[in-house]
Design an enzyme around this catalytic site. Structure first.
Site, PDB file in Angstrom:
ATOM      1  N   GLN A 201      44.653  38.321 -16.221  1.00  0.00           N
ATOM      2  CA  GLN A 201      44.868  37.535 -17.436  1.00  0.00           C
ATOM      3  C   GLN A 201      43.677  37.816 -18.361  1.00  0.00           C
ATOM      4  OE1 GLN A 201      47.868  35.278 -17.445  1.00  0.00           O
ATOM      5  NE2 GLN A 201      48.181  36.748 -15.786  1.00  0.00           N
ATOM      6  N   GLY A 242      50.839  26.584 -20.258  1.00  0.00           N
ATOM      7  CA  GLY A 242      50.846  27.904 -19.644  1.00  0.00           C
ATOM      8  C   GLY A 242      50.382  29.005 -20.576  1.00  0.00           C
ATOM      9  N   HIS A 243      50.136  30.152 -19.980  1.00  0.00           N
ATOM     10  CA  HIS A 243      49.561  31.283 -20.726  1.00  0.00           C
ATOM     11  C   HIS A 243      50.467  31.757 -21.862  1.00  0.00           C
ATOM     12  CE1 HIS A 243      51.353  34.199 -17.447  1.00  0.00           C
ATOM     13  NE2 HIS A 243      52.276  33.563 -18.129  1.00  0.00           N
ATOM     14  N   ASN A 244      49.804  32.114 -22.956  1.00  0.00           N
ATOM     15  CA  ASN A 244      50.441  32.639 -24.169  1.00  0.00           C
ATOM     16  C   ASN A 244      51.375  31.649 -24.864  1.00  0.00           C
ATOM     17  OD1 ASN A 244      50.107  35.458 -22.410  1.00  0.00           O
ATOM     18  ND2 ASN A 244      49.577  35.624 -24.566  1.00  0.00           N
ATOM     19  N   SER A 262      54.391  31.277 -22.429  1.00  0.00           N
ATOM     20  CA  SER A 262      55.018  31.810 -23.648  1.00  0.00           C
ATOM     21  C   SER A 262      55.997  30.839 -24.295  1.00  0.00           C
ATOM     22  CB  SER A 262      55.721  33.146 -23.356  1.00  0.00           C
ATOM     23  OG  SER A 262      54.795  34.100 -22.885  1.00  0.00           O
TER      24      SER A 262
END
Length: 332
Positions: A201, A242-244, A262
């Site tokens: 990441q 969460g990521h992005n 996302s």
């Protein structure tokens, strides 16, 4: 101990005084617990019935309240009692913990870090290499800010918070205890050699101005670029982002809700407590997701969804009503 007359309080909230009292206000308190020198509030007409038994000498009330305050008691009528009460709470708020010295000698600050004027750093905190901290930032004891982060002016970071490398926090933010900004996103793939291979990441987290992150909440760094929380967003305790994911301006997320990777929220989106949003979903501007709901597909702007899976709130309420009738009929 702070105390104010009704007139002094009204100078701040700019309402209309109804009734008279000579009592000096010593504290705000909820209606059923208030003492004779305390001020409370009535934000909805359904709570009018509790005024008669309350000992409060004053209340901030909405303009549509129909009852009278009574002898030696006062109402201050305003357009929004909740908002006015927040101003009163600021008047009575006790001071935050004091720093005897701006930069505690037991704080560890790398030589390449840049610290703005008026910034305070508590004991046990670590400030990494090439970190840039703006003016008048407050960092309480035992905070970790790793390499190449930037912290905007007037931001407050409470004890136990961790800001991992290369993350950027705007001006006037509040990071509550034990929040983590920039932990690895959750990324693994099946691998013959390892069973599950970790996906690096390599992105970061960017928080806009006036963002508040609640205690024990986690904002994961992006896999490629940035997880972004835009200006004015308010994130409750125990939240997972969460990521992005990308949040627009002035979004609200209530406790124990979560966004998978996302997810995109438009401006002014409200996510109720314990709601969950699956990955790669977009929720349009001004939408509301009810508490405990599960969102599995895109949501148009201005929608109100409820249920699991989440659908239009009116349809969910109809379904619940039908189910209730069926259960009751089956008991006959």
């Amino acid at each position: 101990m702070k105390s104010y007359s009704i007139q002094e309080i009204n100078e701040v909230i700019k309402g209309t005084i109804v009734g008279e009292t000579s009592i000096i206000i010593t504290a705000p308190e909820q209606l059923e617990l208030a003492g004779s020198s305390e001020i409370s509030f009535i934000g909805n007409k359904k709570y009018e019935k509790f005024w008669e038994t309350s000992k409060a000498c004053a209340a901030i009330v909405n303009e549509d309240i129909s009852i009278q305050p009574g002898k030696n008691r006062v109402f201050i009528k305003v357009q929004n009692a909740d908002l006015a009460m927040s101003q009163v709470l600021e008047l009575f708020a006790p001071p935050t913990p004091l720093f005897s010295i701006d930069i505690h000698p037991k704080a560890i600050i790398e030589k390449t870090a840049v610290i703005g004027n008026g910034t305070r750093i508590g004991a046990g905190s670590y400030i990494g290499a090439k970190v840039k901290i703006g003016e008048n930032v407050t960092i309480y004891p035992n905070v970790t800010i790793l390499d190449e982060c930037t912290i905007g002016k007037n931001t407050i970071i409470w004890s136990g918070a961790v800001v991992r490398e290369r993350c950027h926090i705007g001006n006037d933010c509040i990071i509550h205890p034990n929040a983590t900004i920039g932990a690895d996103g959750f990324g693994f793939r099946p691998c013959p050699e390892k069973g599950l291979a970790k996906i690096p990441q390599i992105g970061n987290v960017i928080l806009g101005n006036c963002v508040e992150i609640g205690a024990n909440s986690c904002v994961d760094r992006g896999k490629f670029s940035s997880t972004i929380i835009d200006d004015g967003c308010k994130i409750d305790n125990l939240i997972q982002i969460g990521h992005n994911s990308k949040l627009g301006k002035f979004c609200i997320m209530a406790g124990q809700s979560g966004l998978a990777g996302s997810v995109t929220l438009g401006n002014g989106v409200i996510i109720g407590g314990s709601a969950s949003i699956t990955d790669h979903v977009t929720i349009g501007n001004g939408s509301t997701i009810g508490g405990g709901s599960g969102v599995t597909k895109d949501v148009p702007a201005g929608a109100t969804l409820l249920g699991y899976p989440a659908i239009d709130a009116r349809d969910t309420l109809r379904q619940w009503a039908i189910l209730k009738r069926l259960v009751n009929e089956s008991k006959k």
